[in-house]
Design an enzyme around this catalytic site. Structure first.
Site, PDB file in Angstrom:
ATOM      1  N   GLY A   9       0.841  -1.195   0.000  1.00 26.98           N
ATOM      2  CA  GLY A   9       0.000   0.000   0.000  1.00 26.98           C
ATOM      3  C   GLY A   9       0.872   1.238   0.000  1.00 26.98           C
ATOM      4  N   CYS A  10       0.338   2.303   0.533  1.00 24.99           N
ATOM      5  CA  CYS A  10       1.062   3.566   0.591  1.00 24.99           C
ATOM      6  C   CYS A  10       2.314   3.419   1.447  1.00 24.99           C
ATOM      7  CB  CYS A  10       0.148   4.643   1.185  1.00 24.99           C
ATOM      8  SG  CYS A  10       0.949   6.239   1.360  1.00 24.99           S
ATOM      9  N   PHE A  11       3.436   3.916   0.947  1.00 24.96           N
ATOM     10  CA  PHE A  11       4.679   3.749   1.690  1.00 24.96           C
ATOM     11  C   PHE A  11       4.717   4.546   2.985  1.00 24.96           C
ATOM     12  CE2 PHE A  11       6.799   6.287  -2.036  1.00 24.96           C
ATOM     13  CZ  PHE A  11       6.136   7.451  -1.701  1.00 24.96           C
ATOM     14  N   TRP A  12       3.848   5.536   3.139  1.00 26.87           N
ATOM     15  CA  TRP A  12       3.820   6.301   4.386  1.00 26.87           C
ATOM     16  C   TRP A  12       3.520   5.399   5.582  1.00 26.87           C
ATOM     17  CZ3 TRP A  12       0.101  10.720   2.502  1.00 26.87           C
ATOM     18  CH2 TRP A  12       0.768  11.524   1.567  1.00 26.87           C
TER      19      TRP A  12
END
EC number: 1.8.4.11
Length: 174
Positions: A9-12
């Site tokens: 998913g989002c790397f954040w």
């Protein structure tokens, strides 16, 4: 030191979670698994480059075992969702593990097998040979710490960080 390249998913979110673990020395958000040289965030977001948002997690296996790094990966995202995580949709948000050598490939396959015991339905996590890894723009690095009040961080990243803090308390930094 060892480094694993993981996409979920989002790397954040991955960045935020791995930074709370003792023995993790560095987390670098970036892009891998695609066919465009040195892609930008904006280009990766189109889904046309083939890249996944990923993190390079560098850790000390004498402090935190490789299996724990990988089990955290399968705890913090839903590996049954093809090309998405929640409202983040597209191949850039796929679940993937990028191996540097045969030893990593075997570790990744074993982790996926362990995870299948806990997740109903088929795991779609891809295990791919690591190609070029492009470091994301500076504002993506340690995004959660730099933007704790940002809506996505509060709604998506913070619950994942809290889940890992509870589930892996013995590995959380003091």
């Amino acid at each position: 030191m060892r480094t694993f390249h993981l996409a979920g998913g989002c790397f954040w979110c991955l960045d935020a979670v791995y930074r709370v673990l003792d023995g993790v020395h560095d987390v670098v958000s970036g892009y891998t698994g695609g066919h465009v040289v040195n892609p930008s965030y904006e280009l990766v977001c189109t889904g046309s480059t083939g890249h996944a948002e990923a993190v390079a997690v560098t850790f000390d296996p004498d402090v935190i075992p490789a299996d724990v790094i990988l089990d955290v990966f399968f705890t913090l995202h839903d590996p049954r969702q093809l090309n998405r995580q929640g409202n983040d949709i597209g191949t850039q948000y796929r679940s993937a593990m990028f191996y540097a050598d045969d030893e990593q490939k075997a570790l990744f396959e074993a982790a996926r097998d362990r995870a299948s015991e806990y997740w109903d339905g088929g795991i779609v996590t891809q295990i791919e040979k690591l190609g070029p890894y492009y470091i994301a723009e500076e504002y993506h690095q340690d995004f959660f710490a730099k933007n704790p009040g940002q809506g996505y961080c509060l709604a998506v990243a913070l619950p994942k960080v809290n889940k890992i803090r509870a589930s892996y308390a013995s590995y959380v930094k003091a």
